[in-house]
Scaffold this motif. Structure first.
Motif, PDB file in Angstrom:
ATOM      1  N   GLY A   1     -11.692  30.427 -40.053  1.00 57.01           N
ATOM      2  CA  GLY A   1     -11.563  29.455 -41.129  1.00 57.01           C
ATOM      3  C   GLY A   1     -10.229  28.735 -41.130  1.00 57.01           C
ATOM      4  O   GLY A   1     -10.144  27.571 -41.534  1.00 57.01           O
ATOM      5  N   MET A   2      -9.173  29.406 -40.665  1.00 55.74           N
ATOM      6  CA  MET A   2      -7.856  28.782 -40.618  1.00 55.74           C
ATOM      7  C   MET A   2      -7.688  27.868 -39.411  1.00 55.74           C
ATOM      8  O   MET A   2      -6.833  26.965 -39.444  1.00 55.74           O
ATOM      9  CB  MET A   2      -6.772  29.855 -40.600  1.00 55.74           C
ATOM     10  CG  MET A   2      -6.470  30.480 -41.937  1.00 55.74           C
ATOM     11  SD  MET A   2      -5.858  29.286 -43.174  1.00 55.74           S
ATOM     12  CE  MET A   2      -4.369  28.691 -42.379  1.00 55.74           C
ATOM     13  N   ASP A   3      -8.457  28.067 -38.370  1.00 54.70           N
ATOM     14  CA  ASP A   3      -8.286  27.249 -37.159  1.00 54.70           C
ATOM     15  C   ASP A   3      -8.463  25.761 -37.428  1.00 54.70           C
ATOM     16  O   ASP A   3      -7.621  24.954 -36.992  1.00 54.70           O
ATOM     17  CB  ASP A   3      -9.255  27.722 -36.068  1.00 54.70           C
ATOM     18  CG  ASP A   3      -8.820  29.043 -35.450  1.00 54.70           C
ATOM     19  OD1 ASP A   3      -7.632  29.393 -35.595  1.00 54.70           O
ATOM     20  OD2 ASP A   3      -9.667  29.729 -34.835  1.00 54.70           O
ATOM     21  N   PRO A   4      -9.523  25.306 -38.129  1.00 60.31           N
ATOM     22  CA  PRO A   4      -9.611  23.867 -38.417  1.00 60.31           C
ATOM     23  C   PRO A   4      -8.467  23.355 -39.290  1.00 60.31           C
ATOM     24  O   PRO A   4      -7.962  22.244 -39.069  1.00 60.31           O
ATOM     25  CB  PRO A   4     -10.967  23.729 -39.126  1.00 60.31           C
ATOM     26  CG  PRO A   4     -11.735  24.934 -38.735  1.00 60.31           C
ATOM     27  CD  PRO A   4     -10.727  26.022 -38.578  1.00 60.31           C
ATOM     28  N   LEU A   5      -8.052  24.146 -40.281  1.00 59.71           N
ATOM     29  CA  LEU A   5      -6.933  23.731 -41.123  1.00 59.71           C
ATOM     30  C   LEU A   5      -5.641  23.651 -40.326  1.00 59.71           C
ATOM     31  O   LEU A   5      -4.839  22.725 -40.508  1.00 59.71           O
ATOM     32  CB  LEU A   5      -6.775  24.701 -42.291  1.00 59.71           C
ATOM     33  CG  LEU A   5      -7.824  24.626 -43.401  1.00 59.71           C
ATOM     34  CD1 LEU A   5      -7.603  25.733 -44.415  1.00 59.71           C
ATOM     35  CD2 LEU A   5      -7.789  23.269 -44.085  1.00 59.71           C
ATOM     36  N   ARG A   6      -5.423  24.615 -39.424  1.00 55.42           N
ATOM     37  CA  ARG A   6      -4.221  24.581 -38.594  1.00 55.42           C
ATOM     38  C   ARG A   6      -4.233  23.362 -37.674  1.00 55.42           C
ATOM     39  O   ARG A   6      -3.193  22.714 -37.476  1.00 55.42           O
ATOM     40  CB  ARG A   6      -4.122  25.867 -37.773  1.00 55.42           C
ATOM     41  CG  ARG A   6      -3.671  27.077 -38.585  1.00 55.42           C
ATOM     42  CD  ARG A   6      -3.756  28.354 -37.750  1.00 55.42           C
ATOM     43  NE  ARG A   6      -2.959  28.261 -36.536  1.00 55.42           N
ATOM     44  CZ  ARG A   6      -1.672  28.590 -36.453  1.00 55.42           C
ATOM     45  NH1 ARG A   6      -1.053  29.042 -37.549  1.00 55.42           N
ATOM     46  NH2 ARG A   6      -1.019  28.503 -35.326  1.00 55.42           N
ATOM     47  N   SER A   7      -5.377  23.035 -37.122  1.00 50.80           N
ATOM     48  CA  SER A   7      -5.470  21.855 -36.258  1.00 50.80           C
ATOM     49  C   SER A   7      -5.148  20.585 -37.047  1.00 50.80           C
ATOM     50  O   SER A   7      -4.428  19.697 -36.554  1.00 50.80           O
ATOM     51  CB  SER A   7      -6.868  21.752 -35.646  1.00 50.80           C
ATOM     52  OG  SER A   7      -7.155  22.893 -34.861  1.00 50.80           O
TER      53      SER A   7
ATOM     54  N   ASN B   1     -18.175  27.560 -39.198  1.00 48.76           N
ATOM     55  CA  ASN B   1     -17.603  28.554 -38.297  1.00 48.76           C
ATOM     56  C   ASN B   1     -17.179  29.843 -38.976  1.00 48.76           C
ATOM     57  O   ASN B   1     -17.100  30.884 -38.313  1.00 48.76           O
ATOM     58  CB  ASN B   1     -16.394  27.970 -37.558  1.00 48.76           C
ATOM     59  CG  ASN B   1     -16.766  26.789 -36.679  1.00 48.76           C
ATOM     60  OD1 ASN B   1     -17.928  26.601 -36.325  1.00 48.76           O
ATOM     61  ND2 ASN B   1     -15.777  25.974 -36.328  1.00 48.76           N
ATOM     62  N   ALA B   2     -16.895  29.792 -40.267  1.00 50.67           N
ATOM     63  CA  ALA B   2     -16.344  30.972 -40.940  1.00 50.67           C
ATOM     64  C   ALA B   2     -17.175  31.421 -42.133  1.00 50.67           C
ATOM     65  O   ALA B   2     -17.588  32.584 -42.208  1.00 50.67           O
ATOM     66  CB  ALA B   2     -14.909  30.693 -41.378  1.00 50.67           C
TER      67      ALA B   2
ATOM     68  N   VAL C   1     -13.118  18.686 -41.806  1.00 46.28           N
ATOM     69  CA  VAL C   1     -12.449  19.984 -41.671  1.00 46.28           C
ATOM     70  C   VAL C   1     -13.167  21.039 -42.494  1.00 46.28           C
ATOM     71  O   VAL C   1     -13.414  22.166 -42.019  1.00 46.28           O
ATOM     72  CB  VAL C   1     -10.973  19.865 -42.093  1.00 46.28           C
ATOM     73  CG1 VAL C   1     -10.263  21.221 -42.001  1.00 46.28           C
ATOM     74  CG2 VAL C   1     -10.251  18.843 -41.229  1.00 46.28           C
ATOM     75  N   LEU C   2     -13.523  20.715 -43.730  1.00 48.79           N
ATOM     76  CA  LEU C   2     -14.224  21.676 -44.584  1.00 48.79           C
ATOM     77  C   LEU C   2     -15.608  22.011 -44.031  1.00 48.79           C
ATOM     78  O   LEU C   2     -16.066  23.159 -44.146  1.00 48.79           O
ATOM     79  CB  LEU C   2     -14.344  21.118 -45.999  1.00 48.79           C
ATOM     80  CG  LEU C   2     -13.025  20.870 -46.743  1.00 48.79           C
ATOM     81  CD1 LEU C   2     -13.281  20.256 -48.111  1.00 48.79           C
ATOM     82  CD2 LEU C   2     -12.224  22.152 -46.870  1.00 48.79           C
ATOM     83  N   GLN C   3     -16.268  21.023 -43.438  1.00 45.97           N
ATOM     84  CA  GLN C   3     -17.570  21.292 -42.827  1.00 45.97           C
ATOM     85  C   GLN C   3     -17.435  22.258 -41.658  1.00 45.97           C
ATOM     86  O   GLN C   3     -18.262  23.167 -41.471  1.00 45.97           O
ATOM     87  CB  GLN C   3     -18.202  19.977 -42.360  1.00 45.97           C
ATOM     88  CG  GLN C   3     -19.610  20.114 -41.829  1.00 45.97           C
ATOM     89  CD  GLN C   3     -20.596  20.518 -42.908  1.00 45.97           C
ATOM     90  OE1 GLN C   3     -20.434  20.151 -44.070  1.00 45.97           O
ATOM     91  NE2 GLN C   3     -21.626  21.262 -42.537  1.00 45.97           N
ATOM     92  N   GLU C   4     -16.386  22.093 -40.891  1.00 48.07           N
ATOM     93  CA  GLU C   4     -16.147  23.005 -39.765  1.00 48.07           C
ATOM     94  C   GLU C   4     -15.822  24.407 -40.250  1.00 48.07           C
ATOM     95  O   GLU C   4     -16.276  25.402 -39.660  1.00 48.07           O
ATOM     96  CB  GLU C   4     -15.026  22.455 -38.895  1.00 48.07           C
ATOM     97  CG  GLU C   4     -14.833  23.183 -37.579  1.00 48.07           C
ATOM     98  CD  GLU C   4     -13.806  22.521 -36.698  1.00 48.07           C
ATOM     99  OE1 GLU C   4     -13.473  23.109 -35.637  1.00 48.07           O
ATOM    100  OE2 GLU C   4     -13.325  21.420 -37.054  1.00 48.07           O
ATOM    101  N   VAL C   5     -15.042  24.510 -41.326  1.00 50.07           N
ATOM    102  CA  VAL C   5     -14.740  25.822 -41.899  1.00 50.07           C
ATOM    103  C   VAL C   5     -16.017  26.492 -42.394  1.00 50.07           C
ATOM    104  O   VAL C   5     -16.229  27.695 -42.187  1.00 50.07           O
ATOM    105  CB  VAL C   5     -13.711  25.681 -43.045  1.00 50.07           C
ATOM    106  CG1 VAL C   5     -13.544  26.996 -43.787  1.00 50.07           C
ATOM    107  CG2 VAL C   5     -12.380  25.211 -42.505  1.00 50.07           C
TER     108      VAL C   5
END
Length: 262
Positions: free
Chosen positions: A148-154, A129-130, A122-126
Motif C-alpha cells: 500500500g505504501m509503494d504507490p504513495l512512495r512513488s 494491490n493492498a 494512486v488510491l486505485q492502485e493501493v
C-alpha cells in the motif's frame, strides 16, 4: 412579638421542606440498606478464545483500523497533493484581497475534491494491490502495508526534490542510499512536505504578480490626482476581480495545479 406575613410564610415553607426531607429519608432507609446492584459489563473483541489465532487476527485488524482512522487527517494532508493545492488557493484569495471570500469551507472543500481527483490513480492502485488482497486474506498486514505504501512512495518521490531528500538524509545521519528503496518513510515524508510548500509558494508568487501590478498602477494614479486619502485597495479590488473573471482565473489556476502533478 408581631410576626409579619412574609416571615410566617418562610417559616411554613421551611417546616414543609424539613418534613418532606425526613419522610424521604425514613422511607429510603430500607432501600439504602440493600446493596446497589451494578450490571456486569464485559467488553470483548472477537468474542472467542484469546488463544484463537483468528480472534487475535480480528483484534489486530480492529486496532489497525482505529489507528488508520485516527491518522487519516495527517495522511490526507501530508502524504497527498492537499498541501500544495490548499496553499495555492489561499494565495489566490490573498492576491485578490477579498478577505474571507471565498470562505475557508469552500477552499477546503475544493482542495479535498481536487486531491481526490489527483490522487485517484494512486488510491486505485493501493486498493487493488493492498486493500482488496488483505480483505480477502491473501496477504498479511505487513505485506499489505508495504504494497500500500509503494504507490504513495512513488508519487512522493516524483514530487520531491533531490536537494530536500539530501537534506533529511544528512540530518538523519544515515548511510548514503544507493536507490530510492533505501530511503525510509520518516525521511521521505518531511522531504515531500517541504518540496510541496516550495512549489506552492512558487506558484503563489506567479499569481501575485499581475494583481501587484494593478495595485501599483491604481496607487500611482491616485497619487497623481492628489487623492491621498482614498485607499487604493478600494479602487483596485474591482479591477482585480474583473481581470480574474476575464482571464477565467479559476480555470487557469486549477489547470495549472493539476498539471503540476503530472
Amino acid at each position: 412579638m408581631i410576626v409579619s406575613n412574609r416571615t410566617r410564610k418562610l417559616l411554613y415553607a421551611s417546616a414543609a421542606v424539613s418534613l418532606a426531607a425526613a419522610l424521604v429519608m425514613w422511607f429510603a432507609q430500607p432501600a439504602l440498606a440493600e446493596p446497589i446492584q451494578l450490571p456486569d459489563i464485559d467488553l470483548q473483541i472477537g468474542g472467542g478464545d484469546p488463544a484463537d489465532p483468528q480472534g487475535l487476527s480480528s483484534a489486530l485488524q480492529l486496532v489497525m483500523l482505529l489507528t488508520v482512522l485516527s491518522l487519516a487527517p495527517a495522511i490526507l494532508i501530508m502524504l497527498t497533493s492537499f498541501t500544495r493545492i490548499i496553499v495555492v488557493l489561499s494565495f489566490v484569495r490573498s492576491s485578490l484581497a477579498t478577505q474571507q471570500m471565498p470562505p475557508n469551507q469552500i477552499l477546503i472543500g475544493l482542495a479535498l475534491f481536487l486531491t481526490f481527483f489527483v490522487m485517484a490513480p494512486v488510491l486505485q492502485e493501493v486498493n487493488n494491490n493492498a486493500l482488496q488482497p488483505f480483505m480477502k486474506g491473501e496477504i498479511d498486514q505487513q505485506t499489505a502495508f508495504t504494497q500500500g505504501m509503494d504507490p504513495l512512495r512513488s508519487f512522493m518521490f516524483k514530487q520531491t526534490r533531490e536537494k530536500d531528500l539530501a537534506l533529511f538524509v544528512s540530518l538523519s545521519q544515515m548511510e548514503r542510499p544507493r536507490n530510492f528503496s533505501d530511503i525510509p518513510n520518516y525521511v521521505l515524508i518531511p522531504s515531500f512536505i517541504i518540496s510541496e510548500l516550495k512549489t506552492a509558494f512558487q506558484i503563489g508568487f506567479i499569481i501575485f504578480i499581475p494583481f501587484l501590478v494593478i495595485d501599483m498602477v491604481v496607487a500611482s494614479a491616485l497619487m497623481s490626482m492628489g487623492m491621498m486619502m482614498l485607499p487604493p485597495m478600494m479602487i483596485s479590488l474591482p479591477f482585480k476581480i474583473l481581470l480574474f473573471i476575464l482571464v477565467d482565473g479559476w480555470d487557469l489556476v486549477i489547470q495549472s495545479l493539476v498539471l503540476s502533478f503530472k
